[in-house]
Design a protein around this motif. Structure first.
Motif, PDB file in Angstrom:
ATOM      1  N   GLN A  17      61.282  56.442 -58.328  1.00 42.13           N
ATOM      2  CA  GLN A  17      62.728  56.637 -58.475  1.00 42.13           C
ATOM      3  C   GLN A  17      63.381  55.382 -59.046  1.00 42.13           C
ATOM      4  O   GLN A  17      64.263  55.462 -59.902  1.00 42.13           O
ATOM      5  N   TYR A  18      62.957  54.222 -58.574  1.00 42.87           N
ATOM      6  CA  TYR A  18      63.494  52.962 -59.080  1.00 42.87           C
ATOM      7  C   TYR A  18      63.216  52.826 -60.578  1.00 42.87           C
ATOM      8  O   TYR A  18      64.098  52.453 -61.353  1.00 42.87           O
ATOM      9  N   LEU A  19      61.983  53.126 -60.985  1.00 41.50           N
ATOM     10  CA  LEU A  19      61.615  53.006 -62.398  1.00 41.50           C
ATOM     11  C   LEU A  19      62.403  53.981 -63.264  1.00 41.50           C
ATOM     12  O   LEU A  19      62.849  53.623 -64.361  1.00 41.50           O
ATOM     13  N   LYS A  20      62.594  55.196 -62.790  1.00 40.36           N
ATOM     14  CA  LYS A  20      63.380  56.173 -63.550  1.00 40.36           C
ATOM     15  C   LYS A  20      64.828  55.716 -63.679  1.00 40.36           C
ATOM     16  O   LYS A  20      65.423  55.812 -64.749  1.00 40.36           O
ATOM     17  N   LYS A  21      65.368  55.203 -62.588  1.00 37.80           N
ATOM     18  CA  LYS A  21      66.752  54.726 -62.604  1.00 37.80           C
ATOM     19  C   LYS A  21      66.887  53.525 -63.539  1.00 37.80           C
ATOM     20  O   LYS A  21      67.842  53.434 -64.310  1.00 37.80           O
TER      21      LYS A  21
END
Length: 183
Positions: free
Chosen positions: A85-89
Motif C-alpha cells: 500500500q505504501y509503494l502504491k501510494k
C-alpha cells in the motif's frame, strides 16, 4: 506451534495481559518484519512507520487471527500488505514527470551502508524496478527463504502463481544486473 507463540496467543487473548502479549509479539518478530519491509520500501523511516502500522493492525485485529497459520505468517501478510500500500501510494504521489523506480533506486544508494558492496547496491536497485507483487515475492523467497506454501498464505496466491512471479522477478533482476554491472 512453538511455546513462545503459545504464550503470546494466551496473553493477547486475555484483556488484562494483552499489552504484555503485544510487547512479546514485537520482541519476537520486529527485526524480521523490519528487514522484510525495508527491502521492499528501502527507506529506514518509511520501514519503521510501516512496521509500527503492522503491529497496530495486528493488535487491533487480533480477534481475526484464526490460529490456522503461524503468527509470523499472519504478521508477514499484514506487513507485506502495508508495504505494498505504501509503494502504491508513493507511486501515485510522484509528480507526473518523476519516475518512481528511479527515485527508489536513488534512495537505495543514499541509504546504503558505507561498506555495502557495489553488487549488493545494484541488487537492491534491481529489486526496486520490479512491480510491487514481484518485489514482495522476490524478497520473501530470496532474503527470507520462505517456502512457497508459506508465501501462498501470506500473499493469498496460489503456489504456481508465486513460482511464476518469482521466476519473472529473478529474470528481471538478473537482466538488470547484467546490463548495469561493469566488470
Amino acid at each position: 506451534m512453538d511455546n513462545q507463540d503459545d504464550r503470546i496467543l494466551e496473553w493477547m487473548a486475555e484483556p488484562r495481559t494483552r499489552e504484555k502479549g503485544l510487547r512479546a509479539l514485537m520482541d519476537a518478530y520486529q527485526s524480521r518484519l523490519y528487514w522484510h519491509i525495508r527491502r521492499m520500501v528501502v527507506e529506514h523511516d518509511a520501514a519503521q512507520d510501516i512496521l509500527q502500522d503492522t503491529f497496530i493492525k495486528a493488535y487491533e485485529n487480533f480477534h481475526q487471527f484464526k490460529n490456522e497459520s503461524k503468527i509470523y505468517t499472519w504478521l508477514y501478510r499484514i506487513a507485506t500488505n502495508e508495504a505494498l500500500q505504501y509503494l502504491k501510494k508513493a507511486k501515485r504521489l510522484q509528480k507526473a514527470g518523476d519516475d518512481a523506480e528511479i527515485i527508489l533506486q536513488n534512495m537505495v544508494a543514499e541509504n546504503a551502508a558505507g561498506d555495502a558492496e557495489e553488487i549488493q547496491i545494484l541488487l537492491q536497485k534491481a529489486i526496486q524496478t520490479l512491480p510491487e507483487k514481484q518485489k514482495a515475492v522476490f524478497t520473501m523467497r530470496y532474503y527470507d527463504d520462505l517456502p512457497y506454501d508459506t508465501m501462498s498464505e501470506i500473499m493469498e496466491m496460489s503456489v504456481n502463481t508465486l513460482k511464476t512471479n518469482y521466476h519473472y522477478a529473478k529474470q528481471k533482476v538478473e537482466d538488470f544486473i547484467r546490463q548495469n554491472y561493469e566488470l
